[in-house]
Scaffold this motif. Structure first.
Motif, short mmCIF file in Angstrom:
data_model
loop_
_atom_site.label_atom_id
_atom_site.label_comp_id
_atom_site.label_asym_id
_atom_site.label_seq_id
_atom_site.Cartn_x
_atom_site.Cartn_y
_atom_site.Cartn_z
N GLY A 32 0.82 -1.20 0.00
CA GLY A 32 0.00 0.00 0.00
C GLY A 32 0.85 1.25 0.00
N LEU A 33 1.89 1.28 0.81
CA LEU A 33 2.79 2.42 0.87
C LEU A 33 3.58 2.57 -0.43
CD1 LEU A 33 4.11 2.07 4.53
CD2 LEU A 33 2.58 3.83 3.64
N ALA A 34 4.02 1.44 -0.99
CA ALA A 34 4.76 1.49 -2.25
C ALA A 34 3.89 2.04 -3.37
CB ALA A 34 5.27 0.09 -2.61
N ALA A 35 2.63 1.59 -3.42
CA ALA A 35 1.71 2.09 -4.45
C ALA A 35 1.44 3.57 -4.26
CB ALA A 35 0.40 1.30 -4.39
N LEU A 36 1.38 4.01 -3.00
CA LEU A 36 1.13 5.42 -2.70
C LEU A 36 2.27 6.31 -3.22
CD1 LEU A 36 -0.95 7.23 -1.28
CD2 LEU A 36 0.46 7.02 0.81
N VAL A 37 3.50 5.80 -3.15
CA VAL A 37 4.66 6.56 -3.63
C VAL A 37 4.52 6.87 -5.12
CG1 VAL A 37 7.14 6.43 -4.07
CG2 VAL A 37 6.23 5.69 -1.86
N PHE A 38 4.00 5.92 -5.90
CA PHE A 38 3.93 6.10 -7.35
C PHE A 38 2.54 6.49 -7.84
CE2 PHE A 38 7.91 3.93 -7.00
CZ PHE A 38 8.64 4.38 -8.09
N LEU A 39 1.61 6.71 -6.92
CA LEU A 39 0.26 7.09 -7.31
C LEU A 39 0.22 8.38 -8.15
CD1 LEU A 39 -2.74 6.37 -7.07
CD2 LEU A 39 -2.83 7.76 -4.97
N PRO A 40 1.04 9.40 -7.87
CA PRO A 40 1.01 10.62 -8.69
C PRO A 40 1.38 10.40 -10.15
CG PRO A 40 2.12 11.04 -6.60
CD PRO A 40 1.95 9.55 -6.71
N PHE A 41 2.02 9.27 -10.45
CA PHE A 41 2.46 9.01 -11.83
C PHE A 41 1.49 8.13 -12.60
CE2 PHE A 41 6.35 9.35 -9.15
CZ PHE A 41 6.79 10.58 -9.63
N LEU A 42 0.35 7.81 -11.99
CA LEU A 42 -0.62 6.92 -12.63
C LEU A 42 -1.24 7.61 -13.85
CD1 LEU A 42 -1.84 4.08 -12.00
CD2 LEU A 42 -3.79 5.28 -10.99
N ARG A 43 -1.07 7.03 -15.01
CA ARG A 43 -1.60 7.57 -16.26
C ARG A 43 -2.21 6.43 -17.07
NH1 ARG A 43 -0.13 11.15 -13.59
NH2 ARG A 43 1.10 13.00 -14.10
N SER A 89 10.57 -1.41 -0.88
CA SER A 89 9.66 -1.75 -1.98
C SER A 89 9.47 -0.59 -2.94
CB SER A 89 8.31 -2.21 -1.44
OG SER A 89 8.41 -3.43 -0.78
N GLY A 90 9.01 0.55 -2.41
CA GLY A 90 8.70 1.68 -3.27
C GLY A 90 9.85 2.12 -4.15
N MET A 141 14.09 0.84 -8.68
CA MET A 141 15.49 0.87 -9.12
C MET A 141 15.92 -0.48 -9.67
SD MET A 141 17.51 3.29 -6.37
CE MET A 141 17.18 2.24 -4.94
N TRP A 142 15.44 -1.57 -9.04
CA TRP A 142 15.84 -2.91 -9.50
C TRP A 142 15.30 -3.20 -10.89
CZ3 TRP A 142 19.26 -6.43 -7.71
CH2 TRP A 142 19.24 -7.68 -8.32
N ASN A 143 14.00 -3.01 -11.08
CA ASN A 143 13.42 -3.32 -12.39
C ASN A 143 13.88 -2.34 -13.46
OD1 ASN A 143 12.08 -5.39 -11.11
ND2 ASN A 143 10.08 -4.91 -11.98
N TYR A 144 14.12 -1.09 -13.08
CA TYR A 144 14.68 -0.13 -14.04
C TYR A 144 16.09 -0.58 -14.44
CZ TYR A 144 16.03 4.28 -16.21
OH TYR A 144 16.46 5.22 -17.11
N GLY A 145 16.88 -0.98 -13.44
CA GLY A 145 18.22 -1.48 -13.75
C GLY A 145 18.20 -2.74 -14.57
N ALA A 146 17.15 -3.58 -14.37
CA ALA A 146 17.03 -4.84 -15.12
C ALA A 146 16.86 -4.60 -16.61
CB ALA A 146 15.86 -5.66 -14.59
N THR A 147 16.24 -3.46 -16.95
CA THR A 147 16.05 -3.15 -18.38
C THR A 147 17.33 -2.64 -19.03
OG1 THR A 147 15.34 -0.86 -17.96
CG2 THR A 147 13.64 -2.57 -17.92
#
Length: 299
Positions: free
Chosen positions: A37-48, A215-216, A221-227
């Motif tokens: 829930g907290l992790a999702a809240l961190v990225f909620l402003p970027f929801l498009r 998590s947030g 960073m992990w999945n971004y680095g994975a790409t």
């Protein structure tokens, strides 16, 4: 690569914090719910959603539900059966799963070498607890492997989605975390225990740290680095958290395993990865080269 290293250091403390302060004391489903829930809240402003196909959005949500939602639910349960060092050591199979799943998605056949590598790692796990292998230990081992597979599916799935259905990383992660959170919400209504909520400020503080930090920011960073790296490098980096997590656990919490069996078992598990990379993968690549020279399609 730098992002993967930073995240590894960030995560090194998470394993012990969960194992020492949360496992068995706070309801595991509630811990997952708060963390996601907290992790999702961190990225909620970027929801498009404008400009993105519904299918693409649902796929990113599915990847998040698998890599974090289901994986966390299984992992928190595994802590009830294993010590932190054992939990960490049994995650070394993740690189094998990453390679295997990536090949499956690419339409290649499963090779017997993968199964042999996995069996060798299981033998190493048995050595660690040869003196008192219990039903609980076996359940814990199987739970960690299930979590490893979910984590690998999520990593590979996210990497493939970015290759085939790209969207801005911060937007992708807003949907990624939303999918994971929905999974946790369903789990809470099905299996949550409201009688085992956090009782101390320390436990609440750990959950906040796990949600926003580990998590947030960590998984972004992990999945971004994975790409930014190939599948082989990603697989190798998956195991760096093992020595980092063990070092933190031993240095700060002084939790020491039975060293002789632990070292021997660890060596066998690590050798399974060495065998996999030394013989299984090169033979696969050699077969592919032979097919290419013969004019046959690659598997």
């Amino acid at each position: 690569m730098p992002l993967l290293i930073i995240t590894t250091i960030l995560w090194a403390f998470s394993f012990s914090l969960i194992g020492v302060y949360l496992a068995g004391q706070v309801d595991s489903v509630f811990s997952v719910l708060v963390r996601l829930g907290l992790a999702a809240l961190v990225f909620l402003p970027f929801l498009r959603w404008k400009g993105h196909q519904l299918t693409t959005i649902l796929l990113y949500m599915a990847v998040g539900a698998m890599q974090l939602g289901i994986m966390y639910l299984i992992s928190f349960e595994a802590y009830l059966y294993l010590s932190v060092p054992e939990f960490l050591l049994f995650t070394v199979m993740t690189p094998l799963y990453v390679t295997l799943i990536y090949d499956l998605i690419s339409g290649r056949k499963i090779r017997i070498g993968y199964a042999l590598s996995a069996l060798l790692a299981v033998a190493g796990a048995a050595i660690i607890r040869y003196d008192h292998i219990s039903e609980h230990f076996i359940i814990g081992l199987l739970l960690v492997q299930a979590a490893n597979i979910c984590f690998a599916i999520g990593q590979v799935g996210y990497k493939r989605l970015m290759e085939t259905r790209p969207m801005p990383q911060h937007t992708a992660f807003s949907w990624f975390y939303l999918g994971a959170l929905l999974c946790a919400v369903v789990a809470w209504f099905l299996w949550g225990n409201p009688q085992k909520l956090p009782t101390t400020n320390l436990q609440w503080g750990i959950l906040v740290w796990l949600g926003i930090g580990a998590s947030g920011l960590g998984y972004f960073m992990w999945n971004y680095g994975a790409t930014q790296v190939d599948a082989g490098t990603l697989g190798i980096m998956n195991n760096f958290h093992v020595p980092a997590g063990l070092l933190v656990n031993l240095a700060i919490w002084q939790q020491q395993p039975h060293w002789p069996s632990f070292i021997i078992g660890a060596a066998v598990i690590m050798s399974s990865l060495w065998v996999h990379r030394r013989w299984v993968v090169p033979r696969r690549e050699q077969t592919a080269d032979d097919r290419t020279r013969a004019g046959a399609p690659n598997e």
